[in-house]
Design an enzyme around this catalytic site. Structure first.
Site, PDB file in Angstrom:
ATOM      1  N   ASP A   1       2.016  -0.924  12.056  1.00  0.00           N
ATOM      2  CA  ASP A   1       0.725  -1.374  11.511  1.00  0.00           C
ATOM      3  C   ASP A   1       0.428  -2.836  11.842  1.00  0.00           C
ATOM      4  O   ASP A   1      -0.693  -3.302  11.639  1.00  0.00           O
ATOM      5  CB  ASP A   1       0.708  -1.201   9.987  1.00  0.00           C
ATOM      6  CG  ASP A   1       0.657   0.276   9.586  1.00  0.00           C
ATOM      7  OD1 ASP A   1       0.309   1.112  10.439  1.00  0.00           O
ATOM      8  OD2 ASP A   1       0.975   0.580   8.429  1.00  0.00           O
TER       9      ASP A   1
ATOM     10  N   LYS B   1       0.834  -1.212   0.000  1.00  0.00           N
ATOM     11  CA  LYS B   1       0.000   0.000   0.000  1.00  0.00           C
ATOM     12  C   LYS B   1       0.867   1.260   0.000  1.00  0.00           C
ATOM     13  O   LYS B   1       0.644   2.162  -0.799  1.00  0.00           O
ATOM     14  CB  LYS B   1      -0.924  -0.036   1.224  1.00  0.00           C
ATOM     15  CG  LYS B   1      -1.830   1.179   1.354  1.00  0.00           C
ATOM     16  CD  LYS B   1      -3.095   0.844   2.101  1.00  0.00           C
ATOM     17  CE  LYS B   1      -2.920   0.848   3.605  1.00  0.00           C
ATOM     18  NZ  LYS B   1      -2.894   2.200   4.186  1.00  0.00           N
ATOM     19  N   SER B   2       1.849   1.311   0.887  1.00  0.00           N
ATOM     20  CA  SER B   2       2.691   2.514   0.965  1.00  0.00           C
ATOM     21  C   SER B   2       3.384   2.770  -0.370  1.00  0.00           C
ATOM     22  O   SER B   2       3.473   3.911  -0.839  1.00  0.00           O
ATOM     23  CB  SER B   2       3.770   2.338   2.039  1.00  0.00           C
ATOM     24  OG  SER B   2       3.182   2.305   3.307  1.00  0.00           O
TER      25      SER B   2
ATOM     26  N   GLY C   1      -4.914   8.160   5.540  1.00  0.00           N
ATOM     27  CA  GLY C   1      -3.981   9.109   6.144  1.00  0.00           C
ATOM     28  C   GLY C   1      -2.790   9.361   5.235  1.00  0.00           C
ATOM     29  O   GLY C   1      -2.300  10.492   5.126  1.00  0.00           O
TER      30      GLY C   1
ATOM     31  N   SER D   1       7.530   9.197  11.894  1.00  0.00           N
ATOM     32  CA  SER D   1       6.399   9.005  10.983  1.00  0.00           C
ATOM     33  C   SER D   1       6.844   9.179   9.540  1.00  0.00           C
ATOM     34  O   SER D   1       7.342  10.239   9.149  1.00  0.00           O
ATOM     35  CB  SER D   1       5.293  10.010  11.312  1.00  0.00           C
ATOM     36  OG  SER D   1       4.436  10.162  10.198  1.00  0.00           O
TER      37      SER D   1
ATOM     38  N   ARG E   1      -6.260   2.330  18.477  1.00  0.00           N
ATOM     39  CA  ARG E   1      -6.021   0.879  18.442  1.00  0.00           C
ATOM     40  C   ARG E   1      -5.693   0.281  19.807  1.00  0.00           C
ATOM     41  O   ARG E   1      -5.856  -0.925  19.999  1.00  0.00           O
ATOM     42  CB  ARG E   1      -4.929   0.530  17.416  1.00  0.00           C
ATOM     43  CG  ARG E   1      -5.438   0.653  16.000  1.00  0.00           C
ATOM     44  CD  ARG E   1      -4.472   0.171  14.948  1.00  0.00           C
ATOM     45  NE  ARG E   1      -5.108   0.281  13.631  1.00  0.00           N
ATOM     46  CZ  ARG E   1      -4.463   0.406  12.483  1.00  0.00           C
ATOM     47  NH1 ARG E   1      -3.142   0.447  12.471  1.00  0.00           N
ATOM     48  NH2 ARG E   1      -5.132   0.490  11.351  1.00  0.00           N
TER      49      ARG E   1
HETATM   50  C1  S3P Z   1       2.558   4.969   6.230  1.00  0.00           C
HETATM   51  C2  S3P Z   1       3.155   5.342   7.394  1.00  0.00           C
HETATM   52  C3  S3P Z   1       2.680   4.934   8.727  1.00  0.00           C
HETATM   53  C4  S3P Z   1       1.713   3.764   8.644  1.00  0.00           C
HETATM   54  C5  S3P Z   1       0.701   3.958   7.558  1.00  0.00           C
HETATM   55  C6  S3P Z   1       1.386   4.078   6.214  1.00  0.00           C
HETATM   56  C7  S3P Z   1       3.117   5.448   4.946  1.00  0.00           C
HETATM   57  O1  S3P Z   1       1.991   6.007   9.331  1.00  0.00           O
HETATM   58  O2  S3P Z   1       1.088   3.561   9.891  1.00  0.00           O
HETATM   59  O3  S3P Z   1      -0.188   2.865   7.523  1.00  0.00           O
HETATM   60  O4  S3P Z   1       2.768   4.906   3.881  1.00  0.00           O
HETATM   61  O5  S3P Z   1       3.927   6.372   4.980  1.00  0.00           O
HETATM   62  P1  S3P Z   1       2.758   7.146  10.193  1.00  0.00           P
HETATM   63  O6  S3P Z   1       3.650   7.861   9.272  1.00  0.00           O
HETATM   64  O7  S3P Z   1       1.658   8.026  10.720  1.00  0.00           O
HETATM   65  O8  S3P Z   1       3.479   6.405  11.260  1.00  0.00           O
END
Ligand code: S3P
Length: 428
Positions: free
Chosen positions: A315, A22-23, A94, A167, A346
């Site tokens: 995650d 996904k990322s 997010g 993050s 969570r």
């Molecule tokens: C992500 C970063 C993480 C992760 C999210 C995906 C990303 O969040 O929890 O599911 O793709 O950069 P944070 O950056 O808020 O830790």
């Protein structure tokens, strides 16, 4: 309301291939849109979150063609985006919101972005603050902490930013804005988070400078469209890895799992708990490594999960909590306050749902304790609108006595639409 009915499983067997990360899927669309020339993406994750990013770039004037999981992005270069006619909608994502904020902050037009009920409760100041320091104007509820947000982009200047949280979303947003800023933009994190943006920037021809936990980019450099094959998402694989560990008589082969070291905390934690995992066929693609994982059930023991490993498995904590429920003794999760601001709180939702299966837990401010080892009983569980909570409870249900019901499971489509199909395949 969609729901899953799950019976205790007698054994899980078979070979499954995990859909794209996904990322990485989000980032391919973003860098592909900002690059000059065509980007061809294979094994793109067709989840709702990634489709929200795709739709946002279409609204910004980028042509994107998708045929199943092959996507072609016709990038127009750093300065090719157009003012959107409508508000962008990140829905539940997010990553879409925070990374897009970095890109929108640099555009010479005004745009608006919003999301669903859960997204509108998630903190954005961690991104809007550094972007404002770079010169962008961002307004919204509670001083710009919550969506809907209005972004008036402009000429940005590079900054040295020390993030309070580890993050990848914050780091990536600032680095993406840094592509447009004058001079150098640097982000320092307390602990290194996932590095997909850094790797992909290098792959698209703009290699960042990395020293320890600090990453820097120089503004004004051109990205070039590329061909990319996305490895499977270890965060999705994690549900099947734990399922294979906790259901007796299982043997699962899980193919094409991304094993970027900033994401493999889950494997280290499970090995520490005594898991029988074999990581085979390791291969290094040009920018992200992958492997196949063979899982057999094992006697797990409780452990301590905290400190530097947390961002490398953030995650996967919901599914690790399920492994902990099935392990001998207690497992303590600490230094994980970030869990409170994910798709649900969570810490709270995990403790509540595990309790329904008869698993004892204790909530802490920045973590929780799972008292494992007692055989779980079938339960009526609910997702709280959080995809990873519902998939985790579905896996626990495979090991629980009797029949379980997981309610409100539509959210699974945000990250792993193939979850139930793959589960059916291995339960026979
Ligand atoms: C992500 C970063 C993480 C992760 C999210 C995906 C990303 O969040 O929890 O599911 O793709 O950069 P944070 O950056 O808020 O830790």
């Amino acid at each position: 309301m969609e729901k899953l009915i799950i019976h205790k499983a007698k054994g899980l067997t078979g070979t499954i291939t995990i859909p794209g990360d996904k990322s990485i899927s989000h980032r391919c669309l973003m860098l592909g849109s900002l690059a000059s020339g065509k980007t061809v993406i294979r094994n793109f994750l067709r989840s709702e979150d990634c489709l929200s990013t795709m739709e946002s770039f279409r609204k910004l004037g980028i042509k994107i063609i998708r045929k199943k999981n092959k996507v072609t992005v016709f990038g127009k270069g750093l300065y090719g985006l157009k003012a959107p006619k409508k508000m962008l909608n990140a829905n539940n994502s997010g990553t879409t919101t925070r990374l897009m904020l970095g890109i929108l902050a640099a555009q010479p037009f005004t745009s608006k972005i919003t999301g669903d009920k859960s997204l509108c409760r998630r903190p954005m100041l961690r991104v809007t603050e550094p972007l404002r320091r770079m010169g962008a104007s961002i307004t919204g509820k509670d001083g710009g902490n919550y969506t809907p947000l209005t972004i008036s982009g402009g000429r940005l200047q590079g900054i040295n930013f020390r993030s309070k949280v580890a993050s990848a979303q914050v780091k990536s947003a600032v680095l993406l804005a840094g592509l447009y800023a004058s001079g150098k933009t640097c982000v320092t994190e307390p602990v290194k988070s996932r590095d997909h943006t850094e790797r992909m920037l290098g792959y698209f021809g703009v290699k960042p400078d990395i020293k320890g936990n600090t990453v820097c980019v120089k503004g004004g450099r051109e990205l070039k469209g590329r061909k990319i094959e996305i490895p499977g998402d270890i965060s999705s694989a994690a549900f099947f890895i734990v399922a294979g560990l906790i259901v007796p008589n299982s043997k699962l082969v899980i193919k094409n799992v991304g094993i970027n070291p900033t994401r493999t905390g889950i494997l280290e934690a499970l090995l520490k708990m005594g898991a029988k995992l074999k990581i085979v066929n390791k291969r290094n693609r040009e920018y992200e490594p992958a492997a196949d994982i063979i899982v057999r059930p094992g006697n797990l023991k409780g452990t301590l999960i905290g400190g530097k490993i947390i961002p490398r498995l953030i995650d996967e904590i919901p599914i690790l909590a399920v492994a902990a429920a099935m392990a001998r003794g207690k497992t303590v999760f600490k230094d994980a306050g970030e869990l409170r601001v994910k798709e649900s709180d969570r810490i709270k939702t995990l403790c509540t749902e595990l309790n329904k299966f008869g698993v004892k837990t204790r909530e802490l401010k920045n973590g929780f304790i799972v008292y494992g080892g007692a055989p779980p009983k079938g339960a009526k569980s609910i997702s709280h609108g959080d995809h990873r909570i519902s998939m985790s409870m579905a896996v626990l249900a495979l090991a629980a006595q009797g029949v379980s019901e997981i309610k409100d499971t539509a959210c699974i489509k945000t990250s792993f639409p193939e979850f139930f199909g793959l589960l059916k395949k291995i339960t026979g």
